[in-house]
Structure formats: structure tokens, C-alpha cells
Design a protein around this motif. Sequence first.
Motif, mmCIF file in Angstrom:
data_model
loop_
_atom_site.group_PDB
_atom_site.id
_atom_site.type_symbol
_atom_site.label_atom_id
_atom_site.label_comp_id
_atom_site.label_asym_id
_atom_site.label_seq_id
_atom_site.Cartn_x
_atom_site.Cartn_y
_atom_site.Cartn_z
ATOM 1 N N ASP A 162 0.817 -1.283 -0.138
ATOM 2 C CA ASP A 162 0.065 0.068 0.141
ATOM 3 C C ASP A 162 0.686 1.228 0.092
ATOM 4 O O ASP A 162 0.373 2.472 -0.057
ATOM 5 C CB ASP A 162 -0.962 -0.133 1.282
ATOM 6 N N GLY A 163 2.131 1.130 -0.102
ATOM 7 C CA GLY A 163 3.002 2.337 -0.268
ATOM 8 C C GLY A 163 3.798 2.917 1.455
ATOM 9 O O GLY A 163 4.509 3.738 1.083
ATOM 10 N N ALA A 164 3.572 2.021 2.337
ATOM 11 C CA ALA A 164 4.305 2.502 3.664
ATOM 12 C C ALA A 164 5.763 2.009 3.441
ATOM 13 O O ALA A 164 6.292 1.113 2.667
ATOM 14 C CB ALA A 164 3.594 1.678 4.600
ATOM 15 N N ARG A 165 6.511 2.950 3.915
ATOM 16 C CA ARG A 165 7.886 2.750 4.105
ATOM 17 C C ARG A 165 8.187 2.233 5.483
ATOM 18 O O ARG A 165 8.254 2.730 6.161
ATOM 19 C CB ARG A 165 8.797 3.992 4.165
ATOM 20 N N LEU A 166 8.336 0.982 5.336
ATOM 21 C CA LEU A 166 9.018 0.236 6.542
ATOM 22 C C LEU A 166 10.100 -0.305 6.487
ATOM 23 O O LEU A 166 10.821 -0.790 5.653
ATOM 24 C CB LEU A 166 7.876 -0.794 7.051
ATOM 25 N N GLY A 167 11.001 -0.369 7.742
ATOM 26 C CA GLY A 167 12.196 -1.183 7.936
ATOM 27 C C GLY A 167 11.973 -2.475 8.622
ATOM 28 O O GLY A 167 10.985 -2.410 9.504
ATOM 29 N N VAL A 168 12.858 -3.377 8.196
ATOM 30 C CA VAL A 168 12.349 -4.848 8.677
ATOM 31 C C VAL A 168 13.667 -5.433 9.257
ATOM 32 O O VAL A 168 14.741 -5.433 8.318
ATOM 33 C CB VAL A 168 11.598 -5.884 7.724
ATOM 34 N N LEU A 169 13.840 -6.056 10.344
ATOM 35 C CA LEU A 169 14.861 -6.765 10.876
ATOM 36 C C LEU A 169 14.331 -7.970 11.524
ATOM 37 O O LEU A 169 13.285 -8.187 11.972
ATOM 38 C CB LEU A 169 15.743 -6.149 12.224
ATOM 39 N N ARG A 181 12.254 -17.263 16.858
ATOM 40 C CA ARG A 181 12.313 -16.312 15.725
ATOM 41 C C ARG A 181 11.685 -15.165 16.058
ATOM 42 O O ARG A 181 10.719 -15.018 16.905
ATOM 43 C CB ARG A 181 11.244 -17.097 14.598
ATOM 44 N N ALA A 182 12.092 -14.085 15.540
ATOM 45 C CA ALA A 182 11.433 -12.564 15.870
ATOM 46 C C ALA A 182 11.565 -11.835 14.594
ATOM 47 O O ALA A 182 12.499 -11.847 13.777
ATOM 48 C CB ALA A 182 12.415 -12.011 16.945
ATOM 49 N N LEU A 183 10.630 -10.829 14.496
ATOM 50 C CA LEU A 183 10.803 -9.883 13.340
ATOM 51 C C LEU A 183 10.221 -8.746 13.888
ATOM 52 O O LEU A 183 9.273 -8.279 14.847
ATOM 53 C CB LEU A 183 9.570 -10.378 12.560
ATOM 54 N N LEU A 184 11.199 -7.684 13.836
ATOM 55 C CA LEU A 184 10.945 -6.267 14.101
ATOM 56 C C LEU A 184 10.616 -5.544 12.756
ATOM 57 O O LEU A 184 11.275 -5.365 11.895
ATOM 58 C CB LEU A 184 12.062 -5.755 14.644
ATOM 59 N N VAL A 185 9.270 -4.845 12.880
ATOM 60 C CA VAL A 185 9.217 -3.836 11.776
ATOM 61 C C VAL A 185 9.113 -2.408 12.337
ATOM 62 O O VAL A 185 8.438 -1.931 13.393
ATOM 63 C CB VAL A 185 7.856 -3.978 11.236
ATOM 64 N N LEU A 186 9.839 -1.379 11.653
ATOM 65 C CA LEU A 186 9.995 -0.057 12.085
ATOM 66 C C LEU A 186 9.192 0.850 11.102
ATOM 67 O O LEU A 186 9.564 0.654 9.848
ATOM 68 C CB LEU A 186 11.513 0.220 12.202
ATOM 69 N N GLY A 187 8.764 2.153 11.685
ATOM 70 C CA GLY A 187 8.039 2.788 10.643
ATOM 71 C C GLY A 187 7.313 4.039 11.350
ATOM 72 O O GLY A 187 7.482 4.162 12.633
ATOM 73 N N ALA A 188 6.951 4.715 10.638
ATOM 74 C CA ALA A 188 5.967 5.706 11.242
ATOM 75 C C ALA A 188 4.767 5.106 11.824
ATOM 76 O O ALA A 188 4.020 4.109 11.291
ATOM 77 C CB ALA A 188 5.430 6.798 9.996
ATOM 78 N N GLU A 189 4.244 6.055 13.109
ATOM 79 C CA GLU A 189 3.173 5.071 13.560
ATOM 80 C C GLU A 189 1.973 4.686 13.186
ATOM 81 O O GLU A 189 1.244 3.757 12.969
ATOM 82 C CB GLU A 189 2.865 6.010 15.022
#
Length: 182
Positions: free
Chosen positions: A63-70, A82-90
Motif C-alpha cells: 500500500d506504499g508504507a515505508r517500513l524497515g524490517v529486521l 524467531r523474531a521480526l521487528l518492523v519499524l516505521g511511522a506510527e
Amino acid sequence: MTAAQPSAPTPAPTPAPAPPPTPAPSFPLRWERREPPLPAAAVLAVGDAVPGLAAAALARVRDGARLGVLADDGPGLPAADRALLVLGAEADLPWADGARYLGRDAGLLVPTTARPAPAAPLWRLALGAAEGQLCVLVPGRALVADPPAPVTSPDALDAFTRPEGADPAPRGSAAPGWSAGR
């Protein structure tokens, strides 16, 4: 008169042994309720919640969101770890059952409704996070990593949408992992 004999060189003095290193101070981690909650800056999923968060993040990226993923999903890592971290604007952050929103407290990502004690800056220092690195502290897990670049392809999240045990595909632009303290 007798000739002087050269004397043997005097050995250099042996330096005193260095004192043993002072052990780092040890203190227990406690969590206190935080009111009001911090604004969300990331979402963390662990174990069975990882595929759901990956699918929700995938939908947001499409949908166009800019997210960082680790990801912390190395070979042989048990499903529960296993872990997934998603960073971005609230407003762009996805949600999934079992995931936890994290907010920033003095450079440390912590649950939005909890405050670590002693204070967050002490934990960041204790975890050895360098300037500019992400540092995550949640009950039962501490993570330190370089910040990820935004995900540029939805394919980067595909590997995480499969249940644990499925053969992961290359992750494209998703960051490959982090150092974890458990």
C-alpha cells in the motif's frame, strides 16, 4: 692498570601486572507501568506471531508504507525464538495477534506501556549499543542491530509469512538479522 670489561646490559624492569578488570555493575531489570504510553515506533513479533506480522507488513508495503524490517531467524533457531521487528511511522505500522508495539525511550525501543528500571539510558549502555544502532529491550529479550534500510520490495517479506520450518527464500532488501542477547 687493567682494562675495564664491558658489563652485561641491565634487563628492563618487568612491568607490574595489570589489575584484574573491574566487573561491570550488575542490576536486575524491572518493568514499571508507563502512563501515558509512548508513541509507537516499531512492532515486534516473536515465535508464532512472526508470520502474521510479516503478512500485515507485506500488505502495508504494497500500500506504499515505508517500513524497515529486521529478523532474528537464523538457521536452527527454534520457532519460539524467531523474531521480526518492523519499524516505521506510527500510522504505517502493521498489527498482528501476539505482536507488541514498541516506542522510543532515550534511544531504546521498549514496550509502549512499560518503563525499564533502572532507566533506559543505562540499559542501552549495558547492552553495548553503539551510537546510531537500534537497541530493543523487552521482557526476555535484548537486541542490538544497525538500522535497516526501508523495504523496497514486497518480496523481502515473503520468507517470513511462511510458518516456521518452511524453507526461507532470499529476503531481498530486508536486513538479514541482528545480534541478540537472550
